[in-house]
Design a protein around this motif. Sequence first.
Motif, PDB file in Angstrom:
ATOM      1  N   ILE A  79       1.558   6.683  -4.970  1.00 19.02           N
ATOM      2  CA  ILE A  79       3.100   6.530  -5.013  1.00 19.02           C
ATOM      3  C   ILE A  79       3.365   7.293  -4.676  1.00 19.02           C
ATOM      4  O   ILE A  79       4.112   7.909  -3.174  1.00 19.02           O
ATOM      5  N   GLY A  80       3.201   9.229  -5.173  1.00 19.21           N
ATOM      6  CA  GLY A  80       4.110   9.680  -4.425  1.00 19.21           C
ATOM      7  C   GLY A  80       3.529  10.238  -3.355  1.00 19.21           C
ATOM      8  O   GLY A  80       4.508  10.975  -2.079  1.00 19.21           O
ATOM      9  N   ALA A  81       2.632   9.780  -2.130  1.00 17.30           N
ATOM     10  CA  ALA A  81       1.752  10.398  -0.932  1.00 17.30           C
ATOM     11  C   ALA A  81       2.860   9.440  -0.059  1.00 17.30           C
ATOM     12  O   ALA A  81       3.235   9.473   0.852  1.00 17.30           O
ATOM     13  N   ILE A  82       2.976   7.450  -0.519  1.00 17.67           N
ATOM     14  CA  ILE A  82       3.653   6.583   0.201  1.00 17.67           C
ATOM     15  C   ILE A  82       5.541   7.137   0.057  1.00 17.67           C
ATOM     16  O   ILE A  82       5.863   6.993   0.912  1.00 17.67           O
ATOM     17  N   PHE A  83       5.965   8.388  -0.801  1.00 17.93           N
ATOM     18  CA  PHE A  83       7.270   8.485  -0.891  1.00 17.93           C
ATOM     19  C   PHE A  83       7.636   9.776  -0.088  1.00 17.93           C
ATOM     20  O   PHE A  83       8.384  10.165   0.489  1.00 17.93           O
ATOM     21  N   THR A  84       6.599  10.453  -0.468  1.00 19.17           N
ATOM     22  CA  THR A  84       7.218  12.054   0.010  1.00 19.17           C
ATOM     23  C   THR A  84       6.284  12.324   1.902  1.00 19.17           C
ATOM     24  O   THR A  84       6.463  12.650   2.317  1.00 19.17           O
ATOM     25  N   ALA A  85       5.130  11.265   2.196  1.00 15.37           N
ATOM     26  CA  ALA A  85       4.307  11.614   3.126  1.00 15.37           C
ATOM     27  C   ALA A  85       4.228   9.970   4.089  1.00 15.37           C
ATOM     28  O   ALA A  85       4.482  10.233   5.708  1.00 15.37           O
ATOM     29  N   LYS A  86       4.557   9.570   3.886  1.00 15.83           N
ATOM     30  CA  LYS A  86       3.813   8.512   4.768  1.00 15.83           C
ATOM     31  C   LYS A  86       4.869   7.000   4.536  1.00 15.83           C
ATOM     32  O   LYS A  86       4.838   6.233   5.584  1.00 15.83           O
ATOM     33  N   LEU A 104      -1.286   1.283  -0.302  1.00 14.56           N
ATOM     34  CA  LEU A 104      -1.348  -0.029  -0.881  1.00 14.56           C
ATOM     35  C   LEU A 104      -2.306  -0.658  -2.012  1.00 14.56           C
ATOM     36  O   LEU A 104      -2.392  -1.115  -2.962  1.00 14.56           O
ATOM     37  N   ALA A 105      -3.205  -1.087  -0.761  1.00 14.52           N
ATOM     38  CA  ALA A 105      -4.303  -1.446  -1.946  1.00 14.52           C
ATOM     39  C   ALA A 105      -5.217  -0.723  -2.243  1.00 14.52           C
ATOM     40  O   ALA A 105      -5.403  -0.772  -3.784  1.00 14.52           O
ATOM     41  N   LEU A 106      -5.048   0.781  -1.962  1.00 14.71           N
ATOM     42  CA  LEU A 106      -6.212   1.373  -3.343  1.00 14.71           C
ATOM     43  C   LEU A 106      -4.829   1.043  -4.679  1.00 14.71           C
ATOM     44  O   LEU A 106      -5.581   2.151  -5.718  1.00 14.71           O
TER      45      LEU A 106
END
Length: 131
Positions: A79-86, A104-106
């Motif tokens: 969730i952090g990766a999505i909101f900070t990098a992707k 999202l799948a992971l």
Amino acid sequence: MKTRAVVTLMRVIVGILFMAHGISKFQMGLGNTAGWFGSIGIPEFVAYIVAFLELIGGIALVVGFATRYFSAAFVIMLIGAIFTAKLDGGLLGTDGMAGYELDLALIALAAYFTIADERGVGVDQLITTRK
């Protein structure tokens, strides 16, 4: 019994994916990974946490050890990766940058391993059986 086999296979595959991402960060050099994190506004020390979590947590998922705890940590990390990098790249990515569809799948799989009673055959099952 079939469910247990499928869940074990899913857990092992997810573990291998996280392990591969962790190994990749070590191969690039943790300093380089930390520099990239810093370049996108994430504190550099987080790169070390992520690399070790991916590697050690991936191994733990493969063998089925502390599955619930590592999976919960992966959900938070992703969730952090999505909101900070992707997030800016969109679901499928743009300009050669990855999107967040794999994340999202992971997240869905890791969330399952966090809350489900069935986590497949592994060390967790051996420990629970002995109690």
